[in-house]
Design an enzyme around this catalytic site. Sequence first.
Site, short mmCIF file in Angstrom:
data_model
loop_
_atom_site.label_atom_id
_atom_site.label_comp_id
_atom_site.label_asym_id
_atom_site.label_seq_id
_atom_site.Cartn_x
_atom_site.Cartn_y
_atom_site.Cartn_z
N CYS A 125 0.96 -1.23 0.06
CA CYS A 125 0.01 0.09 0.06
C CYS A 125 0.89 1.29 0.08
O CYS A 125 2.09 1.31 0.76
CB CYS A 125 -0.82 0.02 1.27
SG CYS A 125 -2.04 1.44 1.17
N ASP A 184 0.47 3.85 1.76
CA ASP A 184 0.47 4.34 2.97
C ASP A 184 1.72 4.85 3.65
O ASP A 184 2.85 3.75 3.64
CB ASP A 184 -0.13 3.22 4.10
CG ASP A 184 -0.58 3.98 5.37
OD1 ASP A 184 0.10 4.29 6.09
OD2 ASP A 184 -1.78 4.00 5.81
N ARG A 210 3.05 4.82 6.34
CA ARG A 210 3.44 4.25 7.59
C ARG A 210 3.88 2.69 7.39
O ARG A 210 4.25 1.91 8.28
CB ARG A 210 2.05 4.15 8.71
CG ARG A 210 1.60 5.53 9.19
CD ARG A 210 0.29 5.48 9.72
NE ARG A 210 -0.66 5.15 8.67
CZ ARG A 210 -1.90 4.98 9.19
NH1 ARG A 210 -2.37 5.31 10.24
NH2 ARG A 210 -2.99 4.48 8.10
N HIS A 213 -2.01 -4.21 4.81
CA HIS A 213 -1.73 -3.63 6.18
C HIS A 213 -2.99 -3.40 6.91
O HIS A 213 -4.03 -2.98 6.42
CB HIS A 213 -0.97 -2.41 6.49
CG HIS A 213 -1.41 -1.11 5.81
ND1 HIS A 213 -2.08 -0.21 6.70
CD2 HIS A 213 -1.73 -0.70 4.50
CE1 HIS A 213 -2.55 0.87 5.85
NE2 HIS A 213 -2.40 0.49 4.54
N CYS A 221 -5.89 -0.01 6.90
CA CYS A 221 -5.71 0.68 5.77
C CYS A 221 -7.00 1.54 5.27
O CYS A 221 -8.17 1.14 5.35
CB CYS A 221 -5.68 -0.51 4.68
SG CYS A 221 -5.40 0.02 2.89
CO CO Z 1 -3.28 1.32 3.02
#
Ligand code: CO
Length: 216
Positions: A42, A44, A46, A98, A101
Amino acid sequence: MPDLADLIANNRVWAERRRAEDPDFFPRLAKQQAPKYLWIGCSDSRVPANDVVGLDPGELFVHRNVANVVVHTDLNCLSVIQYAVEALGVQHVIVCGHYGCGGVQAAWRGKPLGLIDNWLRHVQDIAAPHRRQLESLPTEAQTIAKLCELNVLAQVVHVARTTIVQDAWTRGQPLAIHGWIYGLEDGRLADLGLLLTGQENVDAVHMQAADRLLGA
Ligand code: CO
């Protein structure tokens, strides 16, 4: 508008530290990359791919998009898979979702967000056949976590069904597709129990893994 001087300054410190630790590090990487793994994760912020598996530059080939979705008409993702499998000869593709999400959460809630709704439609399509089981979970957080897991399983199958992976298996090239998930709250990876290494029984193995996750 703030400038980005601090980022460039950080880079200078990082590059100098790497060079001090290993003077040949950059010259060696500049000549060639030989990663053993393709990571599909992803976007993302993090979930920084190299960091969470402790790999250096040059050791992980990476594709990231919102909700780690593999779509058969996405030339971007397909090109990454092709280059990784055919040119770099990676032997492992890791699809890593993750928990928490935002893309999966938005897909589940179905609140209109604009263009991205079309992308997240793919995650909604994964939720649809499991809607009753997903809705029966005690909390929405648990539902979304389960959908994050089911999404990974589905994307593992999508990777396996690409012409690139099918051709590699037909040639006898060793290639394993793994489904993992990362926990934002503890920084730990978990294997979701779906490993594909050939064309046989993909649907059955996928369904078994999904049933295990859903406790069915
Ligand atoms: Co995500």
